[in-house]
Design a protein around this motif. Structure first.
Motif, PDB file in Angstrom:
ATOM      1  N   GLY A 250       0.781  -1.236  -0.094  1.00 48.98           N
ATOM      2  CA  GLY A 250       0.107   0.000   0.090  1.00 48.98           C
ATOM      3  C   GLY A 250       0.984   1.367  -0.078  1.00 48.98           C
ATOM      4  N   GLY A 251       0.177   2.532   0.155  1.00 50.57           N
ATOM      5  CA  GLY A 251       0.926   3.631  -0.167  1.00 50.57           C
ATOM      6  C   GLY A 251       0.034   4.720   0.412  1.00 50.57           C
ATOM      7  N   ASP A 252       0.693   5.929   0.409  1.00 46.87           N
ATOM      8  CA  ASP A 252       0.103   7.256   1.051  1.00 46.87           C
ATOM      9  C   ASP A 252      -0.727   7.785  -0.351  1.00 46.87           C
ATOM     10  N   HIS A 253      -0.642   7.343  -1.333  1.00 51.38           N
ATOM     11  CA  HIS A 253      -1.290   7.869  -2.563  1.00 51.38           C
ATOM     12  C   HIS A 253      -1.830   6.860  -3.511  1.00 51.38           C
ATOM     13  N   GLY A 254      -1.882   5.521  -2.914  1.00 52.23           N
ATOM     14  CA  GLY A 254      -2.209   4.530  -3.735  1.00 52.23           C
ATOM     15  C   GLY A 254      -1.264   3.155  -3.637  1.00 52.23           C
ATOM     16  N   PRO A 255      -1.591   2.160  -4.202  1.00 54.03           N
ATOM     17  CA  PRO A 255      -0.920   1.079  -3.993  1.00 54.03           C
ATOM     18  C   PRO A 255       0.624   1.230  -4.331  1.00 54.03           C
ATOM     19  N   LEU A 256       1.306   0.528  -3.434  1.00 50.44           N
ATOM     20  CA  LEU A 256       2.662   0.770  -3.367  1.00 50.44           C
ATOM     21  C   LEU A 256       3.168  -0.807  -3.353  1.00 50.44           C
ATOM     22  N   ILE A 257       4.256  -1.034  -4.454  1.00 47.36           N
ATOM     23  CA  ILE A 257       4.994  -2.349  -4.256  1.00 47.36           C
ATOM     24  C   ILE A 257       6.689  -1.691  -4.036  1.00 47.36           C
ATOM     25  N   GLN A 258       7.305  -2.290  -2.847  1.00 45.27           N
ATOM     26  CA  GLN A 258       8.504  -1.889  -2.650  1.00 45.27           C
ATOM     27  C   GLN A 258       9.437  -2.861  -2.702  1.00 45.27           C
ATOM     28  N   TYR A 259      10.610  -2.629  -3.071  1.00 41.63           N
ATOM     29  CA  TYR A 259      11.435  -3.741  -3.226  1.00 41.63           C
ATOM     30  C   TYR A 259      12.836  -3.340  -2.555  1.00 41.63           C
ATOM     31  N   LYS A 277      15.746   2.151   3.166  1.00 40.60           N
ATOM     32  CA  LYS A 277      15.075   3.000   2.139  1.00 40.60           C
ATOM     33  C   LYS A 277      13.785   2.310   1.851  1.00 40.60           C
ATOM     34  N   VAL A 278      13.118   3.340   1.075  1.00 35.59           N
ATOM     35  CA  VAL A 278      11.824   2.803   0.571  1.00 35.59           C
ATOM     36  C   VAL A 278      11.827   2.924  -0.962  1.00 35.59           C
ATOM     37  N   LEU A 279      12.020   1.751  -1.816  1.00 39.74           N
ATOM     38  CA  LEU A 279      12.323   1.799  -3.206  1.00 39.74           C
ATOM     39  C   LEU A 279      10.925   1.378  -3.975  1.00 39.74           C
ATOM     40  N   PRO A 280      10.272   2.188  -4.630  1.00 42.17           N
ATOM     41  CA  PRO A 280       8.966   1.973  -5.355  1.00 42.17           C
ATOM     42  C   PRO A 280       9.284   1.135  -6.451  1.00 42.17           C
ATOM     43  N   VAL A 281       8.545   0.001  -6.759  1.00 45.20           N
ATOM     44  CA  VAL A 281       8.533  -0.771  -7.860  1.00 45.20           C
ATOM     45  C   VAL A 281       8.029   0.075  -9.327  1.00 45.20           C
ATOM     46  N   ASP A 282       6.984   0.715  -8.738  1.00 42.74           N
ATOM     47  CA  ASP A 282       6.144   1.636  -9.901  1.00 42.74           C
ATOM     48  C   ASP A 282       5.786   2.803  -8.949  1.00 42.74           C
ATOM     49  N   TYR A 283       5.768   4.110  -9.802  1.00 44.56           N
ATOM     50  CA  TYR A 283       5.386   5.317  -9.245  1.00 44.56           C
ATOM     51  C   TYR A 283       4.044   5.823  -9.726  1.00 44.56           C
ATOM     52  N   GLY A 284       3.308   4.810 -10.059  1.00 43.31           N
ATOM     53  CA  GLY A 284       1.823   5.169 -10.358  1.00 43.31           C
ATOM     54  C   GLY A 284       0.786   4.794  -9.177  1.00 43.31           C
ATOM     55  N   ASP A 285      -0.419   4.726  -9.627  1.00 43.82           N
ATOM     56  CA  ASP A 285      -1.458   4.315  -8.353  1.00 43.82           C
ATOM     57  C   ASP A 285      -2.250   3.252  -8.851  1.00 43.82           C
ATOM     58  N   ALA A 286      -1.786   2.257  -9.719  1.00 44.25           N
ATOM     59  CA  ALA A 286      -2.864   1.181 -10.210  1.00 44.25           C
ATOM     60  C   ALA A 286      -2.029  -0.069 -10.580  1.00 44.25           C
ATOM     61  N   PHE A 287      -0.763  -0.212  -9.907  1.00 45.17           N
ATOM     62  CA  PHE A 287      -0.185  -1.447 -10.095  1.00 45.17           C
ATOM     63  C   PHE A 287       0.253  -2.202  -8.789  1.00 45.17           C
ATOM     64  N   TYR A 288      -0.219  -3.471  -8.325  1.00 46.39           N
ATOM     65  CA  TYR A 288      -0.170  -4.001  -7.171  1.00 46.39           C
ATOM     66  C   TYR A 288      -0.167  -5.426  -7.180  1.00 46.39           C
ATOM     67  N   ALA A 289       0.388  -6.083  -6.122  1.00 48.65           N
ATOM     68  CA  ALA A 289       0.321  -7.544  -5.921  1.00 48.65           C
ATOM     69  C   ALA A 289       1.110  -8.374  -6.998  1.00 48.65           C
TER      70      ALA A 289
END
Length: 509
Positions: A250-259, A277-289
């Motif tokens: 999850g994230g503050d502004h939508g789904p978050l996948i971290q790595y 560190k928080v490293l996002p896989v994707d910087y959008g709001d619709a990519f998850y799981a």
């Protein structure tokens, strides 16, 4: 329970927005052409990704009965090229008895080549599915296995399930792989509310021993889900391997996948950054799981995610998968970072499914202007794929206006902000007055290389994925353009040059 909250939001948003809207109105204008969607009804997480007998096997969270979340089961589809999919019957349906209902939540599948489980017959290795069994009445999640002896078309539940049971309400999403140095199976599974990934080992897929825990680390403001641990090549050197832990959180502004990037010794995963560190896989709001095909040809690891945001109703299906991503690691000034390119298994088939002649441009100046590209496109729709290289050393911004309506008063802008060094998607104009759209602008840091930036823009009716500099950064979101909003233009603020550009228009599924 982040995913349940996310799904609840997806279910409620359309009802909140338009209470009087008629249900079950077909929306073919938003059906993707080169992304996976089920023929009908709900889908969320990808599950059990395998490459078997020359085909990519996709299982997915599915409601076989309704176009909304519920009756969780494993749907099933196969493909030779990750574009055209063959829909198959439900592989693992929900389990209903007089005492309880068990929903088949997310998990993984493996080919048990050495028949360690003993479920194989006639010398043929079985396929074992490992998944979370959710029992809503008992408020309990545990890990089950099931086996298949017909190439994964159907599964038999193990008679001694569950194989791991901690009597917890939030304990899910097992991802399993064979670890050759230790001659055993490794499972990563989410301790949701503890913000941890628990690592188990097993010799036979039935009896599991706790090895270690990873976390809390990185982003912890929401629960952790869908963990997986992958060995990835560094800087295209097959002898240089590092391990990556993926966690949907999850994230503050939508789904978050971290790595997290680090090392795995067969028992413990150690993050190189000590969880700071928080490293996002994707910087959008619709990519998850997202999870990966581990056994794709050429030893590639190919990531696939669920895309959905719930802002609009689609029918007769709900939800879709992302484009598959080929994964690797790259050495940067900041350290090792994940690189994701649209999978080569997809790109080599672009010409097969697109118009006969792609639109090509080379060395074209665009100076403080907008150039309409629609008249030159052989098939004008909202399902296309752009690859472009811009020289931006004298520009403020460059990019594309997509899904423009005929009078050019509404569009989505995709491009590169050279002043701030950011890849971006801007939905401000297209979503004007739409209060359900939270993230009007989505941005990712990206540096031009010798004054040049490469952008891939994947528009597929209701989805938009943007890759910067060969997958150094990715932004994914959902869009819902009007039927007649099919114009496309390229623009620059300041002086820029399109060094190379190619556009494929998809005219079939």
């Amino acid at each position: 329970m982040l995913r349940k909250k996310l799904i609840l939001l997806i279910l409620l948003l359309p009802a909140i927005k338009v209470l009087s809207q008629k249900k079950e109105v077909p929306t073919p204008q938003w059906r993707p052409k080169y992304h996976f969607t089920p023929e009908k009804n709900w889908t969320n997480d990808p599950n059990g990704l395998l490459f078997l007998n020359g085909e990519f096997q996709l299982y997915y969270q599915h409601n076989p009965f309704e176009n909304k979340w519920g009756h969780m089961s494993w749907g099933h589809a196969t493909s030779k090229d990750m574009i055209q999919w063959r829909h198959l019957p439900v592989a693992i349906p929900e389990i209903v008895t007089k005492d309880t209902t068990t929903w088949i939540y997310s998990g993984s599948a493996v080919v048990d080549k050495n028949n360690t489980s003993g479920f194989g017959i006639n010398g043929k290795p079985p396929i074992i599915a490992i998944f979370t069994a959710d029992q809503p009445k008992q408020h309990k999640e545990s890990q089950f296995i099931a086996y298949s002896n017909n190439n994964g078309l159907s599964y038999t539940q193990y008679s001694h399930n569950p194989v791991i049971d901690l009597n917890k309400s939030d304990f899910r999403d097992p991802n399993v792989f064979w670890y050759e140095p230790a001659k055993q199976w490794i499972m990563t599974v989410s301790m949701v509310n503890e913000h941890m990934v628990r690592i188990y080992g097993s010799k036979n897929l039935k009896e599991w021993t706790r090895l270690s825990d990873f976390g809390p680390a990185g982003y912890t403001r929401n629960g952790w889900e869908c963990p997986s641990l992958l060995p990835l090549v560094v800087d295209n050197d097959p002898k240089n391997i590092k391990w990556v832990m993926l966690v949907s959180s999850g994230g503050d502004h939508g789904p978050l996948i971290q790595y997290f990037v680090g090392d795995f010794d067969g028992e413990t995963f150690k993050d190189d950054n000590n969880g700071t560190k928080v490293l996002p896989v994707d910087y959008g709001d619709a990519f998850y799981a997202a999870i990966a095909w581990r056994d794709a040809p050429q030893n590639k690891k190919v990531l696939l995610g669920w895309m959905q945001d719930g802002r609009r109703e689609t029918y007769p299906w709900k939800g879709q998968m992302s484009i598959p991503h080929d994964l690797s690691l790259k050495t940067t000034e900041e350290g090792l970072r994940l690189v994701q390119e649209p999978s080569s298994f997809v790109t080599k088939s672009l010409a097969k499914y697109s118009t006969e002649k792609a639109l090509l441009k080379k060395n074209m100046p665009i100076n403080d202007t907008r150039i309409n590209l629609s008249k030159e496109r052989p098939f004008a729709g909202n399902s296309y794929w752009i690859e472009a290289e811009f020289a931006v050393d004298k520009a403020k911004k460059v990019g594309f206006n997509i899904v423009e309506n005929p009078d050019i008063t509404k569009n989505v802008t995709v491009g590169y902000d050279a002043e701030h060094g950011q890849l971006f998607i801007d939905c401000t104009i297209s979503e004007m007055g739409n209060k359900s759209r939270r993230n009007l602008e989505q941005r990712a840091p990206l540096k031009a290389i010798n004054g040049v930036v490469k952008i891939q823009v994947l528009v597929d009716n209701s989805s938009l994925e943007v890759f910067g500099n060969g997958g150094e950064k990715v932004i994914s979101t959902m869009i819902y353009p009007d039927i007649n909003a099919t114009n496309l233009s390229v623009f620059a603020e300041g002086k820029a040059v399109i060094k190379n550009m190619k556009i494929w228009d998809f005219n079939q599924k």
